[in-house]
Design an enzyme around this catalytic site. Structure first.
Site, mmCIF file in Angstrom:
data_model
loop_
_atom_site.group_PDB
_atom_site.id
_atom_site.type_symbol
_atom_site.label_atom_id
_atom_site.label_comp_id
_atom_site.label_asym_id
_atom_site.label_seq_id
_atom_site.Cartn_x
_atom_site.Cartn_y
_atom_site.Cartn_z
ATOM 1 N N GLY A 180 0.720 -1.336 0.190
ATOM 2 C CA GLY A 180 -0.090 -0.041 0.122
ATOM 3 C C GLY A 180 0.815 1.228 -0.023
ATOM 4 O O GLY A 180 0.672 2.263 0.731
ATOM 5 N N ASP B 259 -3.082 -7.716 -4.677
ATOM 6 C CA ASP B 259 -3.891 -7.610 -3.732
ATOM 7 C C ASP B 259 -3.637 -8.422 -2.572
ATOM 8 O O ASP B 259 -3.425 -9.650 -2.722
ATOM 9 C CB ASP B 259 -5.509 -8.129 -4.264
ATOM 10 N N ASN C 92 1.713 -2.450 5.463
ATOM 11 C CA ASN C 92 0.902 -0.948 5.614
ATOM 12 C C ASN C 92 -0.427 -1.049 5.003
ATOM 13 O O ASN C 92 -1.260 -0.110 5.545
ATOM 14 C CB ASN C 92 1.646 0.083 4.996
ATOM 15 N N TYR D 192 -12.578 -2.889 11.831
ATOM 16 C CA TYR D 192 -11.046 -2.399 11.706
ATOM 17 C C TYR D 192 -10.448 -2.449 13.102
ATOM 18 O O TYR D 192 -9.188 -2.950 13.005
ATOM 19 C CB TYR D 192 -11.337 -0.834 11.350
ATOM 20 N N LYS E 240 -7.011 -4.649 13.562
ATOM 21 C CA LYS E 240 -5.696 -3.828 13.909
ATOM 22 C C LYS E 240 -5.402 -4.434 15.205
ATOM 23 O O LYS E 240 -3.894 -4.514 15.576
ATOM 24 C CB LYS E 240 -5.869 -2.463 14.113
HETATM 25 P P1 NAP Z 1 -4.973 5.449 2.356
HETATM 26 O O1 NAP Z 1 -4.164 6.708 2.021
HETATM 27 O O2 NAP Z 1 -6.000 5.199 1.906
HETATM 28 O O3 NAP Z 1 -3.926 4.444 1.517
HETATM 29 C C1 NAP Z 1 -4.043 2.998 1.394
HETATM 30 C C2 NAP Z 1 -3.125 2.329 0.802
HETATM 31 O O4 NAP Z 1 -3.362 0.826 0.638
HETATM 32 C C3 NAP Z 1 -3.035 2.532 -0.967
HETATM 33 O O5 NAP Z 1 -1.594 2.404 -1.382
HETATM 34 C C4 NAP Z 1 -3.982 1.542 -1.459
HETATM 35 O O6 NAP Z 1 -3.621 1.204 -2.720
HETATM 36 C C5 NAP Z 1 -3.400 0.426 -0.746
HETATM 37 N N1 NAP Z 1 -4.338 -1.020 -0.454
HETATM 38 C C6 NAP Z 1 -5.342 -0.750 -0.098
HETATM 39 N N2 NAP Z 1 -6.016 -2.112 -0.542
HETATM 40 C C7 NAP Z 1 -5.126 -2.936 -0.656
HETATM 41 C C8 NAP Z 1 -4.980 -4.235 -1.236
HETATM 42 N N3 NAP Z 1 -6.075 -5.143 -0.947
HETATM 43 N N4 NAP Z 1 -3.770 -4.635 -1.357
HETATM 44 C C9 NAP Z 1 -2.750 -3.864 -1.654
HETATM 45 N N5 NAP Z 1 -2.673 -2.799 -1.464
HETATM 46 C C10 NAP Z 1 -3.871 -2.082 -1.162
HETATM 47 O O7 NAP Z 1 -4.416 4.918 3.616
HETATM 48 P P2 NAP Z 1 -3.427 5.341 4.830
HETATM 49 O O8 NAP Z 1 -4.137 6.408 5.717
HETATM 50 O O9 NAP Z 1 -2.166 6.039 4.255
HETATM 51 O O10 NAP Z 1 -3.285 4.235 5.825
HETATM 52 C C11 NAP Z 1 -1.998 3.334 5.796
HETATM 53 C C12 NAP Z 1 -1.966 2.208 6.797
HETATM 54 O O11 NAP Z 1 -1.817 2.994 8.108
HETATM 55 C C13 NAP Z 1 -3.270 1.541 6.955
HETATM 56 O O12 NAP Z 1 -3.060 0.230 7.657
HETATM 57 C C14 NAP Z 1 -4.158 2.269 7.807
HETATM 58 O O13 NAP Z 1 -5.014 1.210 8.730
HETATM 59 C C15 NAP Z 1 -3.122 2.607 8.836
HETATM 60 N N6 NAP Z 1 -3.521 3.581 9.771
HETATM 61 C C16 NAP Z 1 -3.902 4.955 9.237
HETATM 62 C C17 NAP Z 1 -4.485 6.147 10.154
HETATM 63 C C18 NAP Z 1 -4.778 7.286 9.587
HETATM 64 O O14 NAP Z 1 -5.169 8.225 10.153
HETATM 65 N N7 NAP Z 1 -4.439 7.640 8.152
HETATM 66 C C19 NAP Z 1 -4.379 5.876 11.492
HETATM 67 C C20 NAP Z 1 -3.857 4.461 12.172
HETATM 68 C C21 NAP Z 1 -3.376 3.463 11.049
HETATM 69 P P3 NAP Z 1 -4.191 2.020 -4.058
HETATM 70 O O15 NAP Z 1 -3.614 3.442 -4.030
HETATM 71 O O16 NAP Z 1 -3.866 1.112 -5.217
HETATM 72 O O17 NAP Z 1 -5.669 1.950 -3.549
#
Ligand code: NAP
Length: 248
Positions: free
Chosen positions: A13, A64, A91, A156, A160
């Site tokens: 990701g 995926d 990630n 979620y 997590k």
């Molecule tokens: P994001 O901006 O929505 O980006 C998600 C990423 O995951 C994208 O690169 C997406 O690829 C990829 N992805 C989604 N489904 C996938 C799959 N089945 N196989 C491979 N790649 C996949 O999310 P983010 O906020 O950066 O979050 C990244 C991580 O941090 C996640 O695990 C999230 O739960 C965790 N997190 C985030 C926050 C927050 O506040 N943002 C807080 C705590 C934890 P595409 O671009 O191709 O769709």
């Protein structure tokens, strides 16, 4: 400088948000990086170009990661493209928020598949490669929702929290092979994932954060790069909140 010179990393990701920042930070510290994504080829290609501009090698690899066979092939392709695999960052993640009484079975299944099973899928394949090398770093990206629970996020939060148990089991099993396995648990970070939060709710959240601000993706990336480095050689099975104090 943490010096990841000569190391190779796979970040799932990595086309957007936190994953993108992690991929760029690992490259800045000297690593070559495989940039995994699900659908967004253009964004992943852009990240590859930015890494190459830093003088490192990079490849964009669609998969995926919730799919067992695709995850195994992803690790195989990473090794054949970049030569080895020293650092895995699990990630990739999604949200399908709904209150429990309204949550559909499909919302539960998809979030557990993409946010938890993926770390088993990719982690298992990567651990095999790293065990042969007798060295490796696996960093799983959880969330404070996995520590504290969150309204509207039963799926979620369960995924997590599950990542933390998976991490600790893997850390115990793989310690003797020179592989460390750790978790970072971000708080609220400004990315596409949190962009959908209504402004009044975002403001309420902000008021709960002792440091008074949402995190930047780079706040998470720096900690991941540290855990990937030799400086963290004696840390395994740890859960590191990166949340401005929210979960303390
Ligand atoms: P994001 O901006 O929505 O980006 C998600 C990423 O995951 C994208 O690169 C997406 O690829 C990829 N992805 C989604 N489904 C996938 C799959 N089945 N196989 C491979 N790649 C996949 O999310 P983010 O906020 O950066 O979050 C990244 C991580 O941090 C996640 O695990 C999230 O739960 C965790 N997190 C985030 C926050 C927050 O506040 N943002 C807080 C705590 C934890 P595409 O671009 O191709 O769709």
């Amino acid at each position: 400088m943490l010096t990841l010179e000569g190391k190779t990393a796979l970040v799932t990701g990595a086309s957007r948000g936190i994953g993108r920042a992690i991929a760029l930070e690992l490259a800045r510290q000297g690593a070559d990086v495989a940039v995994n994504y699900a659908r967004n080829a253009e964004a992943a290609t852009q990240v590859v170009a930015e890494i190459e501009a830093l003088g490192r090698r990079a490849v964009a690899l669609p998969a995926d990661v919730g799919d067992f066979a695709q995850a195994a092939a992803l690790v195989e392709t990473t090794v054949s493209a970049l030569g080895r695999l020293d650092i895995l960052v699990n990630n990739a993640g999604i949200v399908r928020d709904a209150l429990l009484l309204r949550m559909q079975e499909a919302d539960w299944d998809e979030v557990l598949r993409v946010d938890l099973k993926s770390a088993f899928n990719v982690g298992k394949a990567a651990a095999r490669v790293m065990a042969r090398q007798r060295a490796g770093r696996i960093i799983n990206v959880s969330s404070i929702s996995g520590l504290m629970g969150q309204v509207g996020q039963a799926n979620y939060s369960a995924a997590k929290a599950g990542l933390i148990g998976l991490t600790k089991s893997m850390a115990r099993e793989l310690a003797g092979r020179g592989i460390t396995v750790n978790v970072v648990a971000p708080g609220f970070v400004t990315t596409d994932m949190t962009a959908a939060l209504p402004e009044d709710l975002a403001e309420k959240m902000r008021m709960l954060i002792p440091m008074g601000r949402f995190g930047a993706a780079e706040d998470i990336a720096g900690v991941v790069a540290f855990l990937a480095s030799d400086a963290a050689a004696y840390i395994t099975g740890a859960v590191v909140p990166v949340d401005g104090g929210l979960s303390m």
